[in-house]
Design a protein around this motif. Structure first.
Motif, PDB file in Angstrom:
ATOM      1  N   UNK A   1       0.837  -1.184   0.000  1.00 31.98           N
ATOM      2  CA  UNK A   1       0.000   0.000   0.000  1.00 31.98           C
ATOM      3  C   UNK A   1       0.875   1.237   0.000  1.00 31.98           C
ATOM      4  N   UNK A   2       0.223   2.391  -0.002  1.00 27.40           N
ATOM      5  CA  UNK A   2       0.983   3.646   0.010  1.00 27.40           C
ATOM      6  C   UNK A   2       1.663   3.871   1.347  1.00 27.40           C
TER       7      UNK A   2
ATOM      8  N   UNK B   1      -3.217  10.110   4.365  1.00 24.97           N
ATOM      9  CA  UNK B   1      -1.836  10.285   3.928  1.00 24.97           C
ATOM     10  C   UNK B   1      -1.766  11.358   2.843  1.00 24.97           C
ATOM     11  N   UNK B   2      -0.737  12.174   2.904  1.00 21.97           N
ATOM     12  CA  UNK B   2      -0.471  13.147   1.836  1.00 21.97           C
ATOM     13  C   UNK B   2       0.587  12.543   0.923  1.00 21.97           C
ATOM     14  N   UNK B   3       0.175  12.105  -0.235  1.00 24.91           N
ATOM     15  CA  UNK B   3       1.056  11.357  -1.122  1.00 24.91           C
ATOM     16  C   UNK B   3       1.486  12.174  -2.333  1.00 24.91           C
ATOM     17  N   UNK B   4       2.689  11.910  -2.830  1.00 28.39           N
ATOM     18  CA  UNK B   4       3.088  12.466  -4.114  1.00 28.39           C
ATOM     19  C   UNK B   4       2.525  11.603  -5.238  1.00 28.39           C
ATOM     20  N   UNK B   5       2.811  11.983  -6.451  1.00 28.11           N
ATOM     21  CA  UNK B   5       2.568  11.123  -7.602  1.00 28.11           C
ATOM     22  C   UNK B   5       3.689  10.080  -7.574  1.00 28.11           C
TER      23      UNK B   5
ATOM     24  N   UNK C   1      -2.507   2.847  -4.009  1.00 30.59           N
ATOM     25  CA  UNK C   1      -2.574   4.193  -3.431  1.00 30.59           C
ATOM     26  C   UNK C   1      -4.034   4.555  -3.184  1.00 30.59           C
ATOM     27  N   UNK C   2      -4.431   4.503  -1.914  1.00 25.22           N
ATOM     28  CA  UNK C   2      -5.780   4.945  -1.557  1.00 25.22           C
ATOM     29  C   UNK C   2      -5.762   6.171  -0.645  1.00 25.22           C
TER      30      UNK C   2
ATOM     31  N   UNK D   1      -6.584   3.264  -5.834  1.00 21.20           N
ATOM     32  CA  UNK D   1      -7.551   2.272  -5.376  1.00 21.20           C
ATOM     33  C   UNK D   1      -8.556   2.876  -4.406  1.00 21.20           C
ATOM     34  N   UNK D   2      -9.675   2.184  -4.274  1.00 13.68           N
ATOM     35  CA  UNK D   2     -10.749   2.572  -3.370  1.00 13.68           C
ATOM     36  C   UNK D   2     -10.491   1.920  -2.013  1.00 13.68           C
ATOM     37  N   UNK D   3     -10.387   2.725  -0.980  1.00 16.69           N
ATOM     38  CA  UNK D   3     -10.063   2.209   0.353  1.00 16.69           C
ATOM     39  C   UNK D   3     -11.146   1.295   0.906  1.00 16.69           C
ATOM     40  N   UNK D   4     -12.362   1.400   0.394  1.00 18.44           N
ATOM     41  CA  UNK D   4     -13.455   0.588   0.920  1.00 18.44           C
ATOM     42  C   UNK D   4     -13.707  -0.674   0.110  1.00 18.44           C
ATOM     43  N   UNK D   5     -13.148  -0.767  -1.086  1.00 18.96           N
ATOM     44  CA  UNK D   5     -13.357  -1.949  -1.920  1.00 18.96           C
ATOM     45  C   UNK D   5     -12.182  -2.899  -1.744  1.00 18.96           C
ATOM     46  N   UNK D   6     -12.139  -3.534  -0.591  1.00 17.61           N
ATOM     47  CA  UNK D   6     -11.039  -4.436  -0.267  1.00 17.61           C
ATOM     48  C   UNK D   6     -11.526  -5.883  -0.169  1.00 17.61           C
TER      49      UNK D   6
END
Length: 678
Positions: free
Chosen positions: A578-579, A628-632, A605-606, A673-678
């Motif tokens: 994951x991220x 989370x604050x993510x970059x590309x 990356x969710x 990705x969708x954090x709830x579709x796991x």
């Protein structure tokens, strides 16, 4: 030495070397202004070069006799060369100190020529064989081919011995960005191959940074060797810079831990460390004080090796427990075979046993991949990270035959059912609750013995048929139900990213069957266990420690195994995280680029620590501090010099994954990705 400025420094020329010498060009005539000092390296000699009005050019050894301060970083004050560390003064021409002082750095004759300033240096002596050389030669004899770590001021002697070994072509060193990545990489190497890699760090924080990866090795029973530099013995325990009691710090994590002394049997200490790590499948740790690393060892110093030091581990079970197991299995109508991570060495024989008795085969999550999901009897993973196929057979079984299984609560093996447990480790038998028949022995040897005792079903299940039949049909029915359910979930779309079912369906199709797959910790890993269908891939994880950040450093260790172990040659490495996990050791992407590692990393990356958010919701807590604050990340990979691909739509998945795997070198596939579709 504050009174030194009352005197004038000597400008007498130092004598020419008494031994054989050569002239070497130091600097050009216009390179070093008057009143300045510089450092020049010639061969392995670091030199302090000075240029003063009174003495012209001078050349001294670049180490203050007081505490080896770098004189080439000093300054000229009132004609004196002043050490930058503690203010000691020396003549810039010949190194003589002022007044009554007698310590002086070595000085060399200089000569000004038309093309520059030259220095007369004695011929360089051959590099002497050191204590570190003996220890490196020993660990190479024990099969160490790769060391992951960071070279620093308190491990330079051992590092130089590894450099010499690398020049001989017998060792490879991987310089990492964080020592935690080094220990995870070495641990993954051990998990994959059962053989030994090492991690390497300096005293103090470098060594303590190794801890998490080493605990992962300890809890998952993987061999690993940790080598730590240490401050000089004379200042040890006196509050010196980076002075840490490493023996105390590593006491819990290391099965074997020793500080190497000047009078130690150095080859024997390394032998005991390597043997302990391999035989006990645990952590071995050596501490090397700075001054011991460079001690002369002599040509006759004894080097250790594994010859005559280990025995055959394929131990047969006692006859009585074998008979009891045969009787229990014979009486069962619906046995279920469960393979754990401890059965890696005997999987083929266990599967042959299951085929002979027509029993479904489930695995623990750590053992995912030990039997292909395409096998007619494979029921998939049992437990929280598993499939409803395996859980159905657990419920329907009337007997469990468990090989190399630790009975973790995440697996959920029903303790109320009759269990035949097979394990090499006597402490693993009945660890959490009594079992009906505990059998100690090598899992493969026991599986063969059970086959013979149950009526001679023949090698590889090819002899007389068992009375049981129909398990394969039941397995196929349960997989059909589960695959229909997965197909339905692949179509889920909340407009917030790709679902895990869709991603792992694409990965199941695209990842080569012979890939090595380190996975991380979190929702990404649960989804991998549930949705990814294994062919012959080898799966690794941070099992009982459950350390986030495992997968990328582990991929580095697995790549090293593909370079050193023939049975893993040319196998692709595809890691998943994951991220949150990737962020732990993201800069190791530059390490992968530096060494040309052929690694594909799939990053989900969710924008949050999804597993923790899920637990907060399940526990009636508010979701808090998991964003989370993510970059590309794909662009980040490109900045590191790797290939980066970003996926935002389902129809991009297969082509992006295939493109990354085909790339020669490190590649990253970032999937939104969708954090709830796991």
């Amino acid at each position: 030495m504050s009174d030194s400025l009352d005197d004038s420094p000597s400008i007498e020329e130092p004598p020419l070397p008494q031994e054989e010498f050569s002239w070497h060009r130091l600097v050009g005539l216009d390179e070093l202004p008057q009143g300045r000092v510089s450092t020049v390296t010639i061969g392995h000699e670091s030199l302090c070069v000075t240029h003063t009005l009174e003495g012209g050019y001078g050349c001294l050894a670049n180490a203050c006799p007081h505490q080896a301060g770098p004189l080439g970083e000093g300054s000229i004050e009132a004609g004196w060369l002043r050490c930058p560390w503690h203010g000691y003064d020396y003549s810039p021409k010949n190194g003589k100190p002022p007044g009554a002082f007698s310590d002086a750095p070595a000085a060399y004759r200089t000569e000004v020529r038309d093309d520059g300033v030259y220095v007369a240096l004695p011929h360089e002596m051959a590099r002497p064989r050191s204590v570190s050389d003996v220890m490196v030669e020993t660990m190479v004899n024990w099969g160490v081919t790769h060391v992951f770590g960071m070279v620093g001021h308190s491990n330079l002697g051992f590092a130089d011995a590894m450099r010499a070994a690398e020049e001989r072509g017998v060792l490879s060193f991987i310089g990492i960005r964080h020592e935690g990545a080094a220990s995870f990489a070495a641990t993954a190497y051990g998990k994959l191959t059962g053989k030994l890699a090492a991690c390497f760090a300096i005293a103090g924080p470098g060594s303590t940074n190794l801890m998490t990866g080493l605990y992962d090795a300890k809890t998952d029973r993987a061999p690993v060797l940790a080598i730590c530099g240490q401050v000089p013995s004379k200042v040890r325990g006196r509050g010196a810079f980076q002075d840490t009691d490493l023996s105390a710090a590593f006491a819990d994590v290391a099965r074997y831990s020793q500080t190497v002394q000047a009078t130690s049997d150095h080859g024997e200490l390394m032998t005991l460390a390597c043997k302990t790590a391999l035989v006990e499948r645990d952590v071995a740790h050596l501490v090397l004080p700075d001054e011991v690393q460079v001690l002369a060892a002599g040509d006759n110093a004894r080097v250790g090796s594994p010859e005559g030091r280990t025995g055959d581990r394929e131990i047969a079970p006692p006859a009585q427990s074998l008979r009891a197991a045969i009787e229990a299995i014979s009486a069962a109508d619906r046995p279920l075979v469960i393979i754990g991570n401890g059965a890696r060495a005997g999987t083929r024989d266990i599967v042959a046993f299951a085929e002979a008795i027509d029993a479904p085969v489930a695995t623990t999550f750590k053992a995912k991949g030990l039997i292909s999901d395409q096998h007619r009897l494979a029921a998939g993973v049992l437990g929280r990270s598993g499939t409803p196929v395996a859980s159905w057979f657990m419920n329907e079984s009337d007997m469990i035959v468990a090989f190399g299984v630790s009975f973790a609560n995440h697996t959920g093996i029903a303790d109320y059912k009759p269990i035949v447990q097979v394990d090499f480790d006597p402490m693993a038998l009945g660890r959490f609750h009594p079992v009906a028949v505990p059998v100690q022995g090598h899992v493969g040897v026991v599986a063969k013995a059970l086959l013979e005792g149950l009526g001679g079903f023949g090698d590889e299940g090819g002899g007389e048929p068992t009375a049981r039949s129909g398990a394969a049909d039941e397995v196929a029915q349960r997989w059909t139900i589960w695959r229909d359910e997965k197909a339905s979930r692949r179509r889920d779309d909340r407009g917030a990213g790709i679902g895990a079912a869709a991603l792992f369906d694409a990965l199941s199709d695209c990842v080569p069957a012979n890939a090595v797959m380190p996975v991380d910790v979190g929702n990404n890993t649960y989804s991998f266990g549930r949705y990814f269908e294994v062919r012959q891939q080898t799966v690794l994880m941070s099992g009982y420690l459950g350390s986030i950040g495992f997968s990328l450093p582990a991929a580095m260790g697995c790549w090293a195994a593909t370079q050193s172990q023939p049975e893993y040659a040319n196998r692709p490495v595809v890691s998943v995280s994951g991220d949150g996990g990737f962020g732990q050791y993201a800069m190791e992407m530059t390490t992968a680029v530096k060494y040309g590692m052929n690694i594909t990393h799939v990053l989900m990356n969710n924008g949050e620590l999804g597993k923790i958010s899920k637990e907060q919701r399940a526990g009636d807590f508010d979701v808090w501090q998991t964003s989370l604050h993510n970059p590309d990340f794909a662009a980040f990979a490109e900045l590191c010099g790797a290939k980066g691909v970003r996926v935002t739509e389902i129809d991009q998945l297969s082509s992006a994954i295939a493109e990354a795997i085909a790339h020669q070198g490190p590649a990253l596939v970032e999937v939104i990705t969708d954090a709830l579709l796991v």
